[in-house]
Design a protein around this motif. Structure first.
Motif, short mmCIF file in Angstrom:
data_model
loop_
_atom_site.label_atom_id
_atom_site.label_comp_id
_atom_site.label_asym_id
_atom_site.label_seq_id
_atom_site.Cartn_x
_atom_site.Cartn_y
_atom_site.Cartn_z
N HIS A 256 0.76 -1.01 0.05
CA HIS A 256 0.01 -0.08 0.01
C HIS A 256 0.91 1.34 0.06
O HIS A 256 0.62 2.30 -0.79
CB HIS A 256 -1.05 -0.04 1.14
N LEU A 257 2.04 1.28 0.92
CA LEU A 257 2.82 2.45 0.79
C LEU A 257 3.52 2.43 -0.59
O LEU A 257 3.92 3.82 -1.02
CB LEU A 257 3.64 2.04 1.92
N GLY A 258 4.08 1.53 -1.00
CA GLY A 258 4.72 1.41 -2.29
C GLY A 258 3.96 1.95 -3.25
O GLY A 258 4.20 2.85 -4.00
N ARG A 259 2.57 1.68 -3.37
CA ARG A 259 1.73 2.31 -4.48
C ARG A 259 1.48 3.62 -4.16
O ARG A 259 1.36 4.58 -4.96
CB ARG A 259 0.52 1.39 -4.53
N ALA A 260 1.44 4.05 -2.88
CA ALA A 260 1.14 5.53 -2.69
C ALA A 260 2.25 6.12 -3.03
O ALA A 260 2.18 7.36 -3.59
CB ALA A 260 1.00 5.59 -0.99
N LEU A 261 3.51 5.64 -2.62
CA LEU A 261 4.81 6.36 -3.05
C LEU A 261 4.89 6.66 -4.60
O LEU A 261 5.34 7.62 -5.30
CB LEU A 261 6.03 5.51 -2.37
N SER A 262 4.43 5.42 -5.21
CA SER A 262 4.82 5.62 -6.70
C SER A 262 3.81 6.44 -7.39
O SER A 262 4.06 7.16 -8.26
CB SER A 262 4.43 4.32 -7.46
N ASN A 263 2.37 6.61 -6.66
CA ASN A 263 1.56 7.74 -7.08
C ASN A 263 2.06 9.10 -6.95
O ASN A 263 1.82 9.79 -7.76
CB ASN A 263 0.11 7.33 -6.68
N LEU A 264 2.41 9.11 -5.84
CA LEU A 264 3.11 10.45 -5.32
C LEU A 264 4.25 10.90 -6.23
O LEU A 264 4.45 12.02 -6.50
CB LEU A 264 3.45 10.60 -3.80
N TRP A 265 5.00 9.93 -6.60
CA TRP A 265 6.25 10.52 -7.36
C TRP A 265 5.74 10.68 -8.61
O TRP A 265 6.22 11.63 -9.29
CB TRP A 265 7.14 9.03 -7.26
N ASN A 266 4.98 9.84 -9.12
CA ASN A 266 4.53 10.25 -10.61
C ASN A 266 3.80 11.46 -10.51
O ASN A 266 3.99 12.31 -11.57
CB ASN A 266 3.50 9.18 -10.98
N LEU A 267 2.90 11.80 -9.43
CA LEU A 267 2.06 13.05 -9.45
C LEU A 267 3.18 14.30 -9.29
O LEU A 267 3.04 15.20 -9.79
CB LEU A 267 1.33 12.84 -8.22
N MET A 268 4.23 13.94 -8.69
CA MET A 268 5.20 15.09 -8.26
C MET A 268 6.32 15.35 -9.24
O MET A 268 7.31 15.83 -8.96
CB MET A 268 5.38 15.23 -6.88
N ASP A 269 6.31 14.24 -10.14
CA ASP A 269 7.57 14.16 -11.05
C ASP A 269 8.54 14.00 -10.30
O ASP A 269 9.77 14.70 -10.49
CB ASP A 269 7.53 15.28 -12.00
N ALA A 270 8.88 13.10 -9.20
CA ALA A 270 10.18 12.99 -8.26
C ALA A 270 11.31 12.67 -9.03
O ALA A 270 11.16 11.95 -10.07
CB ALA A 270 9.77 12.00 -7.10
N SER A 271 12.60 13.22 -8.33
CA SER A 271 13.93 12.90 -9.20
C SER A 271 14.21 11.43 -8.93
O SER A 271 13.48 10.69 -8.14
CB SER A 271 14.92 13.74 -8.74
#
Length: 588
Positions: A256-271
């Motif tokens: 659940h945390l991994g999917r949340a991180l992936s969504n947030l990274w994609n959302l925020m265009d993380a480095s």
């Protein structure tokens, strides 16, 4: 008593025949010498005979007792031997004669060796039974979880009535079964312990404490035999199941945390650096619970770090979402601008307020923008071939306008620094201009095909491209007709001047305001004539094509009609100005 009725003489003679005859004769001699009464003599002899009978009877009785004892011993020996044979499951004793013969003592002596042999066998068999039963009781105690078992022979009872090989084999089979069960339980214990250690390493807990808490004997540090009772196996199984459930819960939480991180990274265009810190959590998304076995892969520290990162990104999500939204909006506008498409309208202020208030899902917002960008890029890709041809047409129009300015320049053939360059450019421009008609037709065909396929109008900077091209063709045809008419009028009105060759180039007025400098010719569209600027302005703003074309035609007609002197003779200066005004792309 018959011996008492025997006459004295006969008794005396019979006594004399016995071992006591000597004493009887000596007694008679004493009696004769004394003169003992016959009656006394008879009485003494009767007493002696009675005493002898008693002595014989005692001896006979003793002999009978001894014989009876021998018979009893023989019977007991036979019975004992038979009992041994029955207990040991033997049919006979090797070395014992089958036929009985001889005295009782001989029979006893003949059975004694077999009896000793059977006793030894019995003792040996009893020892075997005690050993086997002792092991059985010991293993049974271990299986039952009684670790205080004492190996004492007094606690082992042996049934002496059944010491046969069959019974011993039964005990040995039982011992073998118990040994197998013990080994199986030990293997289960080892499997459980290994599973506990692996799971503890995976979830980051201390395996030794968990194992010792179940039972101290399971810890190798205590150096005692392991408890393999059903209760211990049940506790071990429960511990493994509990650790498995904990592992599943943690892995599910990390998923659940991994999917949340992936969504947030994609959302925020993380480095890449920010993503790399938690790449191990993203890698777990493709793993099933049974595949996760790396030590320390799902510890509480990792979960807490992931939760902290998700919380941190959630706090930055609103501002980053607006930033990404503006970035994607700019990308959409650039994509539309490059392809000369209309940019979809977006209420930026309203979107910003919704993001700040949390009334709109950030992922849905950016997903919608991605969909718009994808649609725009797809349409831009379908328009690419047409846009490239339109760009070539635009460049060709610029060359056409420059060529018109060049052809109207009175000094284009004068000796100047850039005259040869302009001449070569004019040649290239004429080649380019000659291809405009085919290029326009090609664009029209492709555009109409595109519109048929897409069921929509092809807009170029919000103007229908087909209408733009058709208007261009119409204006171009009208311009060609106007040029042709002006050429004919020029031939009709202007007489051929007769001039000397030496002063042919001196006939032009030196102060002509229609002269175009080399800079204006090289400058292209930016320094064109007023009429051409109107013409060019019409193409740059395609929505005014029709109005500008009509205006241009009217202005041309009025200006040309006002300058043609139908009712007065022409002088040289007027002729020159008319030629300069209506000169077209004619060869010198």
């Amino acid at each position: 008593m018959g011996s008492l009725q025997t006459p004295i003489g006969m008794r005396s003679s019979s006594l004399l025949d016995t071992s006591c005859g000597y004493f009887l004769r000596e007694l008679q001699m004493i009696w004769d010498e004394v003169g003992e009464d016959k009656f006394e003599r008879e009485k003494v002899l009767l007493d002696i005979e009675q005493e002898c009978v008693e002595a014989y009877r005692r001896k006979v009785d003793q002999a009978n007792v001894s014989r009876s004892r021998l018979h009893q011993e023989l019977a007991e020996s036979e019975a004992e031997l038979t009992h041994f044979l029955l207990c040991l499951g033997k049919r006979s004793v090797p070395g014992r004669p089958e036929k009985k013969g001889g005295t009782l003592r001989e029979q006893l002596d003949s059975i004694a060796p077999a009896l000793r042999e059977m006793r030894l066998r019995k003792d040996e068999r009893v020892k075997q039974f005690r050993t086997v039963k002792g092991e059985i009781q010991k293993i049974s105690a271990e299986i039952a979880g009684r670790l205080t078992y004492e190996d004492s022979s007094r606690q082992i009872t042996i049934d002496d009535n059944d010491l046969s090989d069959k019974k011993l084999e039964e005990y040995q089979n039982e011992l073998h079964r118990l040994n197998d069960e013990k080994n199986e339980r030990l293997q289960k214990v080892e499997i459980y312990i290994c599973a506990i250690r692996d799971l503890s390493a995976t979830v980051g807990t201390e395996a030794s404490m968990i194992i010792t808490k179940i039972h101290p004997s399971l810890n190798d540090l205590y150096g005692i035999s392991k408890n393999i009772s059903d209760d211990i196996l049940k506790k071990l199984n429960g511990t493994v199941v509990s650790l498995e459930e904990e592992k599943h819960k943690r892995l599910e939480k990390l998923h659940h945390l991994g999917r949340a991180l992936s969504n947030l990274w994609n959302l925020m265009d993380a480095s890449y650096e920010d993503r790399q810190k938690f790449s191990h959590i993203i890698d777990l998304l493709s793993f099933a619970p049974s595949d996760v076995c790396a030590p320390g892969s799902i510890t509480l520290d990792i979960i807490q770090q992931a939760e902290a990162e998700v919380q941190r990104l959630d706090q930055l999500k609103a501002s980053r979402t607006k930033e990404l939204f503006f970035k994607k909006q700019k990308e959409l506008e650039d994509t539309c601008k490059i392809s000369h498409m209309e940019t979809p309208s977006t209420e930026m202020g309203n979107i910003t307020n919704l993001v700040d208030s949390g009334e709109i899902d950030h992922v849905d917002l950016l997903t919608a923008m991605d969909e718009k960008i994808a649609i725009a890029k797809e349409e831009a890709a379908s328009r690419k071939g047409i846009i490239e041809k339109v760009d070539r047409w635009m460049l060709a129009r610029d060359e056409e306008r420059w060529l018109e300015d060049y052809d109207q320049d009175e000094n284009r053939y004068s000796v100047s620094r850039n005259a040869h360059r302009n001449l070569r450019r004019a040649e290239r421009a004429r080649i380019t201009v000659s291809k405009i008609t085919g290029l326009v037709e090609s664009i029209l065909v492709k555009t109409k095909s595109w519109e048929t396929e897409r069921q929509k109008v092809f807009l170029y900077d919000e103007v229908p491209l087909v209408a733009m091209l058709q208007e261009y063709n119409k204006l171009r045809q009208e311009k060609e007709v106007e040029k042709q008419r002006l050429r004919e009028m020029k031939k009709m009105i202007i007489p051929k001047p007769v001039a000397e060759p030496d002063n042919f180039y001196m006939a032009r007025p030196a102060t002509s305001n229609r002269r175009i400098s080399n800079r204006s010719i090289n400058g292209g569209y930016g320094s064109a004539s007023p009429i051409n600027r109107k013409y060019s302005g019409g193409f740059n703003n395609a929505s005014n094509y029709t109005a500008l074309g009509t205006s241009m035609r009217r202005e041309n007609i009025k200006s040309q009609a006002s300058k043609i002197p139908f009712l007065r003779p022409l002088n040289r200066d007027d002729t020159t100005s008319v030629v300069s005004l209506f000169s077209g792309p004619m060869s010198p």
